[in-house]
Enzyme design. Structure first.
Site, PDB file in Angstrom:
ATOM      1  N   THR A 116       0.834  -1.209   0.000  1.00 20.65           N
ATOM      2  CA  THR A 116       0.000   0.000   0.000  1.00 20.65           C
ATOM      3  C   THR A 116       0.862   1.250   0.000  1.00 20.65           C
ATOM      4  O   THR A 116       1.958   1.256   0.546  1.00 20.65           O
ATOM      5  CB  THR A 116      -0.859  -0.037   1.277  1.00 20.65           C
TER       6      THR A 116
ATOM      7  N   ARG B  96     -12.946  -8.527  -1.875  1.00 16.09           N
ATOM      8  CA  ARG B  96     -12.335  -8.238  -0.561  1.00 16.09           C
ATOM      9  C   ARG B  96     -11.984  -6.746  -0.468  1.00 16.09           C
ATOM     10  O   ARG B  96     -11.387  -6.168  -1.371  1.00 16.09           O
ATOM     11  CB  ARG B  96     -11.085  -9.085  -0.384  1.00 16.09           C
TER      12      ARG B  96
ATOM     13  N   GLY C 141     -10.052  -3.991   2.034  1.00 11.98           N
ATOM     14  CA  GLY C 141      -9.139  -3.900   3.175  1.00 11.98           C
ATOM     15  C   GLY C 141      -9.412  -2.676   4.022  1.00 11.98           C
ATOM     16  O   GLY C 141     -10.484  -2.068   3.969  1.00 11.98           O
ATOM     17  N   ASP C 142      -8.417  -2.331   4.815  1.00  2.00           N
ATOM     18  CA  ASP C 142      -8.569  -1.194   5.730  1.00  2.00           C
ATOM     19  C   ASP C 142      -8.433   0.165   5.040  1.00  2.00           C
ATOM     20  O   ASP C 142      -8.978   1.171   5.506  1.00  2.00           O
ATOM     21  CB  ASP C 142      -7.504  -1.281   6.835  1.00  2.00           C
TER      22      ASP C 142
ATOM     23  N   THR D 195      -0.634   0.599   6.889  1.00  2.00           N
ATOM     24  CA  THR D 195      -0.293  -0.452   5.936  1.00  2.00           C
ATOM     25  C   THR D 195      -0.031  -1.737   6.702  1.00  2.00           C
ATOM     26  O   THR D 195       0.494  -1.710   7.803  1.00  2.00           O
ATOM     27  CB  THR D 195       0.932  -0.069   5.084  1.00  2.00           C
ATOM     28  N   GLY D 196      -0.409  -2.843   6.111  1.00  2.00           N
ATOM     29  CA  GLY D 196      -0.228  -4.130   6.784  1.00  2.00           C
ATOM     30  C   GLY D 196      -1.418  -5.008   6.468  1.00  2.00           C
ATOM     31  O   GLY D 196      -2.162  -4.748   5.520  1.00  2.00           O
TER      32      GLY D 196
ATOM     33  N   GLY E 108      -4.726  -5.795   6.402  1.00  2.00           N
ATOM     34  CA  GLY E 108      -5.804  -4.848   6.605  1.00  2.00           C
ATOM     35  C   GLY E 108      -6.895  -5.301   7.547  1.00  2.00           C
ATOM     36  O   GLY E 108      -7.493  -4.491   8.257  1.00  2.00           O
TER      37      GLY E 108
HETATM   38  N1  ASP Z   1      -3.490  -2.719   4.228  1.00  2.00           N
HETATM   39  C1  ASP Z   1      -3.587  -3.181   2.870  1.00  2.00           C
HETATM   40  C2  ASP Z   1      -4.794  -4.073   2.754  1.00  2.00           C
HETATM   41  O1  ASP Z   1      -5.026  -4.877   3.625  1.00  2.00           O
HETATM   42  C3  ASP Z   1      -2.397  -3.889   2.398  1.00  2.00           C
HETATM   43  C4  ASP Z   1      -1.078  -3.186   2.604  1.00  2.00           C
HETATM   44  O2  ASP Z   1      -0.926  -2.360   3.451  1.00  2.00           O
HETATM   45  O3  ASP Z   1      -0.148  -3.449   1.883  1.00  2.00           O
HETATM   46  O4  ASP Z   1      -5.473  -4.008   1.756  1.00  2.00           O
END
Ligand code: ASP
Length: 290
Positions: free
Chosen positions: A157, A185, A187-188, A207-208, A210
């Site tokens: 992200t 799907r 994400g966050d 980021t992470g 989500g």
């Molecule tokens: N947070 C993002 C998601 O879950 C992915 C990412 O941070 O790379 O969609």
């Protein structure tokens, strides 16, 4: 006058890979963002412009660098928020928008809704005249090139947070989501308060994994810890990430407060990131601690 800017290029990072290209790119962006803020551009315009450049680069798992879902289709999420007006916009699972963050901005400026998803988001963005990818096979970058082909490094992200010289905070986040995600799907990133948040106290972009940032309302949690718990920016950011970890997730976040303090903690192996402020020369980091 106080200003501050932080970028991230995702918490998915593999120590075995070479991220010099991303580091060089983030170095250029942080300097151009600094120039924008110094010339009086708003935090909101600055974060959106920088995220658009990251989307266009193909160097991160966002925009041109996004990975297809299990059905082979690229679905993108983005969110933006302006602290002073407490306005926000987001698009979720939008297909083949060249700049999802611009679509999110248009949702915010339109003002009737905060979040649009799927086909409706696409139709809205087309009606606003935004660009779409006509030939996905030719457009999207092969992930081996930006080192994010597996589950650990398979999320990248992009995000930006800023404080401008007028004291306004803003956040923007854009993503292709996690690798191997199911169709539909979300994400966050586009969920205001989970992956993206800005108010008069702090601007946050996460980021992470989500799902864990949704389950902790991570971006808003940083603000709540500061406003209700009187935590410092660093204490709040660290405590939020500890909660993400306690639930089984990992990742990182970038956050700037109204005093121009910056925090960019992570509990994954690394997080591509860059920062500058009126008190600190530009820095670019991937694996080194905060
Ligand atoms: N947070 C993002 C998601 O879950 C992915 C990412 O941070 O790379 O969609």
């Amino acid at each position: 006058m106080t200003y501050a800017l932080i970028l991230h290029g995702g918490a998915g990072a593999d120590p075995a890979r070479d991220y010099r290209e991303q580091e060089a790119h983030m170095g250029e962006l942080i300097s151009s963002g600094q120039d924008r803020l110094l010339s009086g551009e708003s935090a909101f315009d600055t974060v959106v412009a920088l995220v658009k450049m990251m989307e266009a680069s193909g160097l991160y798992v966002a925009g041109k660098g996004s990975a297809p879902n299990r059905e082979g289709v690229v679905e993108l999420d983005a969110g933006v928020m302006e602290g002073s007006s407490r306005k926000a916009g987001a698009v979720a699972a939008i297909r083949h928008a060249v700049h999802p963050v611009e679509a999110a901005r248009q949702v915010m400026e339109d003002g009737r809704q905060v979040m649009l998803a799927g086909e409706g988001a696409g139709a809205f963005a087309r009606a606003k005249g935004l660009d779409f990818v006509e030939d996905p096979d030719a457009y999207y970058v092969d992930h081996v090139k930006h080192g994010s082909q597996d589950a650990e490094s398979g999320h990248g992200t992009v995000g930006a947070v800023a404080l401008d010289r007028g004291g306004n905070l803003a956040a923007a986040t854009s993503t292709g989501g996690t690798f191997f995600k199911n169709a539909g799907r979300i994400g966050d990133t586009p969920i205001i308060g989970a992956g993206t948040w800005a108010d008069d106290t702090v601007a946050v972009s996460c980021t992470g994994l989500g799902e864990f940032f949704i389950l902790t309302s991570a971006a808003h949690d940083v603000s709540a810890r500061m406003r209700y718990g009187k935590a410092s920016l660093r204490e709040a950011a660290a405590a939020t990430l500890a909660e993400v970890k306690r639930l089984g997730g990992n990742g990182g976040l970038i956050a700037v407060d109204r005093m121009g303090n910056i925090a960019m903690p992570f509990n994954s192996k690394g997080m591509k990131r860059a920062a500058v402020s009126d008190r600190a020369a530009p820095v670019v980091r991937v694996f080194e601690p905060e």
